[in-house]
Design a protein around this motif. Structure first.
Motif, mmCIF file in Angstrom:
data_model
loop_
_atom_site.group_PDB
_atom_site.id
_atom_site.type_symbol
_atom_site.label_atom_id
_atom_site.label_comp_id
_atom_site.label_asym_id
_atom_site.label_seq_id
_atom_site.Cartn_x
_atom_site.Cartn_y
_atom_site.Cartn_z
ATOM 1 N N GLU A 1 -19.659 -8.425 27.171
ATOM 2 C CA GLU A 1 -19.339 -8.257 25.757
ATOM 3 C C GLU A 1 -18.127 -9.116 25.421
ATOM 4 N N TYR B 1 -9.617 -8.713 26.536
ATOM 5 C CA TYR B 1 -10.594 -7.631 26.453
ATOM 6 C C TYR B 1 -10.244 -6.768 25.254
ATOM 7 N N SER C 1 -10.805 -4.961 21.412
ATOM 8 C CA SER C 1 -11.383 -5.192 20.086
ATOM 9 C C SER C 1 -11.262 -6.630 19.608
ATOM 10 N N ARG D 1 -14.111 -8.675 20.870
ATOM 11 C CA ARG D 1 -15.356 -8.083 20.355
ATOM 12 C C ARG D 1 -15.522 -8.347 18.860
ATOM 13 N N LEU E 1 -16.572 -6.744 30.721
ATOM 14 C CA LEU E 1 -15.780 -6.359 29.552
ATOM 15 C C LEU E 1 -14.649 -7.331 29.228
ATOM 16 N N ARG F 1 -9.178 8.376 23.994
ATOM 17 C CA ARG F 1 -10.018 7.253 24.419
ATOM 18 C C ARG F 1 -10.499 7.420 25.851
ATOM 19 N N ARG G 1 -14.504 7.773 26.822
ATOM 20 C CA ARG G 1 -15.114 6.811 27.738
ATOM 21 C C ARG G 1 -15.649 7.502 28.988
ATOM 22 N N THR H 1 -19.563 7.460 30.164
ATOM 23 C CA THR H 1 -20.065 6.996 31.459
ATOM 24 C C THR H 1 -20.714 8.125 32.256
ATOM 25 N N TRP I 1 -24.998 0.167 27.131
ATOM 26 C CA TRP I 1 -23.540 0.096 27.085
ATOM 27 C C TRP I 1 -23.069 -0.119 25.658
ATOM 28 N N THR I 2 -21.943 0.503 25.328
ATOM 29 C CA THR I 2 -21.241 0.275 24.076
ATOM 30 C C THR I 2 -19.770 0.528 24.334
ATOM 31 N N SER I 3 -18.903 -0.154 23.603
ATOM 32 C CA SER I 3 -17.472 0.117 23.665
ATOM 33 C C SER I 3 -16.978 0.810 22.402
ATOM 34 N N ASP I 4 -17.889 1.109 21.497
ATOM 35 C CA ASP I 4 -17.534 1.807 20.265
ATOM 36 C C ASP I 4 -17.381 3.298 20.571
#
Length: 273
Positions: A19, A54, A56, A59, A130, A190, A194, A198, A207-210
Motif C-alpha cells: 500500500e 508509511y 497516511s 496512502r 506497508l 489505534r 489494529r 488482525t 487488508w485495509t489500514s482504515d
C-alpha cells in the motif's frame, strides 16, 4: 454459485500488495517529504541503507495539520543512542518547519534486524507491504510475498498481553489532564483496532489500514464487541481525554482481546527488546 468476495489489499493470487506510493502523497505534504529525503543522508551518511514512508501520507489520506510524518529508517549497523537522538532532532526540526504535519514518528532499525528470521512476519512484512521506499535499495526485494494468514496475525499483533502492564504504567504516570491523556487514548485506540482487525484478518482475507474499515471487519465476527471497536476507531482519529476510556481499554477490551488472540493465533515470539 455466487463468486467469493474479493477483499481489498490482495492481488489476483491472494498475496498482500504494497500500500502507498510516492505518487499518492498529497500536494500539501510533498515539501516535507522532500525535506526528509534530502536531510536524512546528512544525518547518517554512508551508514544509511534505506528509508521509507508509511502511514497516511503515502496512502494519500493525510489531513493537513492533523497527520504526522511517519518514517522507517534502515541502517547498515545497529542504531545507537546517538542515532536515536539525531533522528529525534531531525523530526523536531521538520515538525517546527512544516505546519502541515502534526509531529514526526520515526522507526530506526538495522538492515540485519529487518531481514532476520525473527522479524520475517513482523517488521519485514511491515517494510514489504506497508512502507513506501523513499531512499536507498528497497529491502522488499529480499523478502517473500505475504498472505493474510494466522502466522502473520500471530507475529504482528500476538503480544497484546505483554503490552497491557506497560499501558497501565503509562496511564498511571500520565498527567491528570484531558490534554495529556488524549495522545494516549489515540495510541491505544489505534493499537486495539489494529489488533482486533488482525485477529479476524485470516477469516476476512484482505487488508485495509482504515481504522473504521478494520472495526467493521472485526464486528462481522465478534458482534458482541463490535460497538467497542467502532468507538475505538473513532477515538483513533478524534481522541478524547477521558480516563474512563483508558481504564476500559486495560481492564476490559484489552484483556479480552489478548486472551482471544492467544486462543485463536497463539503468542508472538518474544523480541530481545
Amino acid at each position: 454459485m455466487p463468486e467469493p468476495v474479493r477483499r481489498p489489499g490482495l492481488d489476483a493470487e491472494g498475496y498482500l500488495v504494497r500500500e502507498g506510493s510516492l505518487a499518492h502523497v498529497p500536494p500539501a505534504f510533498r515539501a516535507v517529504v522532500a525535506a526528509a529525503r534530502d536531510r536524512l543522508p546528512a544525518v547518517f551518511g554512508a551508514r544509511l541503507h534505506s528509508a521509507y514512508l508509511y502511514g497516511s501520507i503515502p496512502r494519500g489520506t493525510a489531513r493537513v495539520g492533523r497527520s504526522d510524518l511517519d518514517l522507517l529508517i534502515a541502517l547498515r549497523e545497529e542504531p545507537a543512542d546517538a542515532d536515536r537522538a539525531a533522528v529525534h532532532a531531525l523530526g523536531e526540526a521538520l515538525d517546527e518547519e512544516f505546519p502541515q504535519i502534526d509531529g514526526v514518528g520515526t522507526l530506526l532499525y538495522s538492515r540485519a534486524r529487518l531481514l532476520s528470521d525473527l522479524e520475517r512476519y513482523d517488521l519485514a512484512w511491515f517494510v514489504a507491504c506497508l512502507c513506501t521506499p523513499l531512499l536507498g535499495d528497497d529491502l522488499a526485494a529480499h523478502l517473500p510475498r505475504y498472505r493474510p494468514d494466522s502466522l502473520l496475525a500471530r507475529e504482528t499483533n500476538g503480544d497484546l498481553a505483554r503490552w497491557l502492564p506497560r499501558w497501565r504504567e503509562r496511564i498511571a504516570g500520565t498527567e491528570d489532564t484531558e490534554e495529556a491523556r488524549r495522545p494516549l487514548v489515540r495510541f491505544m485506540s489505534r493499537h486495539l483496532v489494529r489488533t482486533g482487525f488482525t485477529l479476524v484478518m485470516p477469516r476476512w482475507q484482505g487488508w485495509t489500514s482504515d481504522l473504521r474499515e478494520m472495526a467493521e471487519a472485526f464486528g462481522a465476527y465478534y458482534p458482541e464487541r463490535a460497538a467497542q471497536l467502532r468507538t475505538a476507531a473513532e477515538y483513533g482519529y478524534e481522541p478524547v481525554g477521558d480516563p474512563v476510556v483508558l481504564r476500559s481499554y486495560v481492564d476490559d477490551l484489552g484483556p479480552w482481546l489478548a486472551d482471544e488472540y492467544t486462543r485463536v493465533h497463539g503468542t508472538k515470539a518474544p523480541r530481545p527488546d
